[in-house]
Design an enzyme around this catalytic site. Sequence first.
Site, short mmCIF file in Angstrom:
data_model
loop_
_atom_site.label_atom_id
_atom_site.label_comp_id
_atom_site.label_asym_id
_atom_site.label_seq_id
_atom_site.Cartn_x
_atom_site.Cartn_y
_atom_site.Cartn_z
N ASP A 68 92.44 88.65 7.91
CA ASP A 68 93.61 89.17 7.08
C ASP A 68 92.57 90.54 6.56
O ASP A 68 92.79 90.72 4.59
CB ASP A 68 93.09 88.53 5.32
CG ASP A 68 90.85 87.99 5.76
OD1 ASP A 68 90.29 88.80 6.24
OD2 ASP A 68 90.07 87.04 5.12
N ASP B 116 89.21 84.14 12.09
CA ASP B 116 87.74 84.07 11.40
C ASP B 116 87.55 82.89 10.65
O ASP B 116 88.31 82.27 10.32
CB ASP B 116 88.55 85.46 10.17
CG ASP B 116 87.12 85.67 9.71
OD1 ASP B 116 85.40 85.96 9.86
OD2 ASP B 116 87.11 86.61 8.97
N ASP C 223 90.05 93.68 10.86
CA ASP C 223 91.23 92.86 12.18
C ASP C 223 92.32 93.44 12.47
O ASP C 223 93.38 92.63 13.56
CB ASP C 223 91.80 91.49 10.96
CG ASP C 223 90.66 90.56 10.81
OD1 ASP C 223 89.94 90.67 11.23
OD2 ASP C 223 91.16 89.68 9.65
#
Length: 782
Positions: free
Chosen positions: A540, A301, A544
Amino acid sequence: MERLPTDTQTGLSREEVRTRTQQGLINGEEEMKTQSVGQIVRKNIITPFNILNLILGALVFSVGSYKNMLFIGVAVCNTIVGCFQEIRAKKTIDKLSLISSPKAHVLRDGKLWDISVSHIVLDDILQLTTGNQICSDCVVASGSCEVNESLITGESDPIVKQVGDHLLSGSFIVSGTCRAQVEHVGKENYAAKITGSAKYVKKTNSEIMKSINLIIRIIGFALIPVGLVLFYKEMVVSNSSYAQAIVSTVAALVGMVPEGLVLLTSIVLASSVVRLSFHNALVQELYSIEMLARVDTICLDKTGTITEGAMQVDEMEPLINTLTPEQMGAAVAAVTFTLQDQNPTAQAMREKYPDNPGWESLSTVPFSSARKWSGVNFADHGTFVIGAGEFIMGERFASLHEKEDKAAAKGQRVLLLAHSSLPFEADGRELPTDIQPIALLYLSDRIRKSARETLQYFADQNVDLKVISGDSAVTVANIAKKAGLEHADRWVDATTLHTNEEIQAAVRKYTVFGRVTPQQKLQIVKALKADGHTVAMTGDGVNDVLALKESDCSIAMASGSDAARTVSQIVLLDSDFASMPHIVAEGRRSINNLQRSSSLFLIKAFFSTILAVCFIFIQSRYPFQPIQFTLLNALAIGFPSFVLSLEPNRERLHGRFMLNIIKKAIPGTLTMVFSVLLLEAVNFYVKLPYEQLSTAAVVLMAFTMFMILFRVCMPFNGKHVLLFVTMCVAFVLAYIFMGNMFSLTPLNAPMLLILLPLIFASVSMFMMFLHLIERILMRRVN
């Protein structure tokens, strides 16, 4: 379920908490990250190899050949070392898990307590302030706040929450303070429902584990029939005594057992767990270290990897000339220091303009995501407002849209600084009518200082990076480009990808993916794996989790959601992606060294198995005793393999684990087998006594094994030279001073006349087999 009344001043009583706990209305017990000490000890003691060694030791004991039981002592030492290393790794993991475990602030009996998230009960009153993660679904009971739900939805825009609004587990408080009543616990939480689809058992995709288990099964199946037939041959055909037949058979079977290979693997991986802890990495699954070494694609990310998750003010562009840039900067500082908002944008402006002019404020309007601006009316200085230009100026901002669009194309966010000489209207909540723009503030995500170096490392290592984000693809691509990501201009908006086929094509073409949903993240990982890639995923958020679970190696940031940390194999405790090169390098060190050292154990096991089968058809007695194998294993295999397995090694991984170790093992195995068979053939005419034949076989085998160790130690450095020389000297000293103990007789002229040609022959055979395997057979395999 009967709900308890909300009291935001006292919270639940101790008795109410106890009742809720007894009813099972509790968030849930924390999962154990590691095995208990007892489980580790039992796992290392009760193994097929230890049971086999115990049986073989009992057989040798039964015939009174006590010195040949030394291999039992080696097995005990191996077990102790294995337990020690795994317990050490367990303590490291437990310690780091304790440090990283989240806490909740709850109100009980009128007092605030810090408790484990797992101890929250239904109807608890949570105290939530800026920066807190919401650990259970709840309803705002008093106060107000702004919430970032990006870990749930992937969208980073804050949402205002007032009394009666719902707060979802997994989101963060951006600003404000409130007390909220817990309405869901455990599996009923919103985040738990999302992550529920990730709670399936995924087999560990470990090539090492599969290879070792295959080797163990093959040799395990061969042990019993080979042992029985060899014992029958020794007793009936060779006319050996019962004691001699037992000792010879046990010697053959002890050599076939590759118990050191399993121990070596456990120790190398456990040592890596401890080493990685020094880089603030918590390893929650042992074999994930292997997958790290094999990773060729990393999905990441933008936030927490390329950027710090914080904003920075790049520049200020004045729109009028009646105020100097210094005066405008003082106005920004006055507003941000007066309001004391803790959101990333306000913190960035305070960092850019750190000198508070100390202006007297008459009224304030804090920022909210609904109005998109904040401001302060100052005595003697008028009203200053900072926020989104279209919300402050309305249609009058149209003339500045072009500047805003250009900034957005570069990945920047634009704020307007406006001024009025009048105070706020409508009870101090509406903008003055004569508000005028005076400057534009350009902000961007702060790129990590280590980002460029980290991204370059992976580019140099031929590791492909895919940036997957819920933000705008254009914004993410521009940030990635500034950070130095290769092919950052290859971006796609994931809202245009509707089918699995389109996603499959996109992962082959694009580097940056924007506006990605949690389900699409999962599909991207699956598509990469379907193309044959070994995929690592960093994340995080709750959004996800599905992709993390599906990836070959999942890596979570400690600052992220509990759900992401729970399903991940590795947790970065400092939430810094810059640790990744160290972690990948550690994985490569472990697996490269393990491959090199494993070949030594495999040579012994293959040699012993082939030789045992050969001696079923040879009339002579088996030429080795268990204690002789113990000596050779310790000096030429055991100690060197552990030393070599723990040294630095950053070579890239090539090929498959099984093929690599077989490739290294075959030349040595064949050389040792043919050397011993040649010795037996020569002895058919020379007729050396058994003791001298056995000694000659040990010397010949030792020379061949040290020749193999010489090659394994290449390239030589000071440590390798010391290791090799020490092992050779140790064997010579053991032969000279402890020959009787190891059933070795002094060398005489006939023995030397036989050994010298055979030693030269073994060197020639080793070079021939090495050339044959490396240059011909393995070329065809590859």
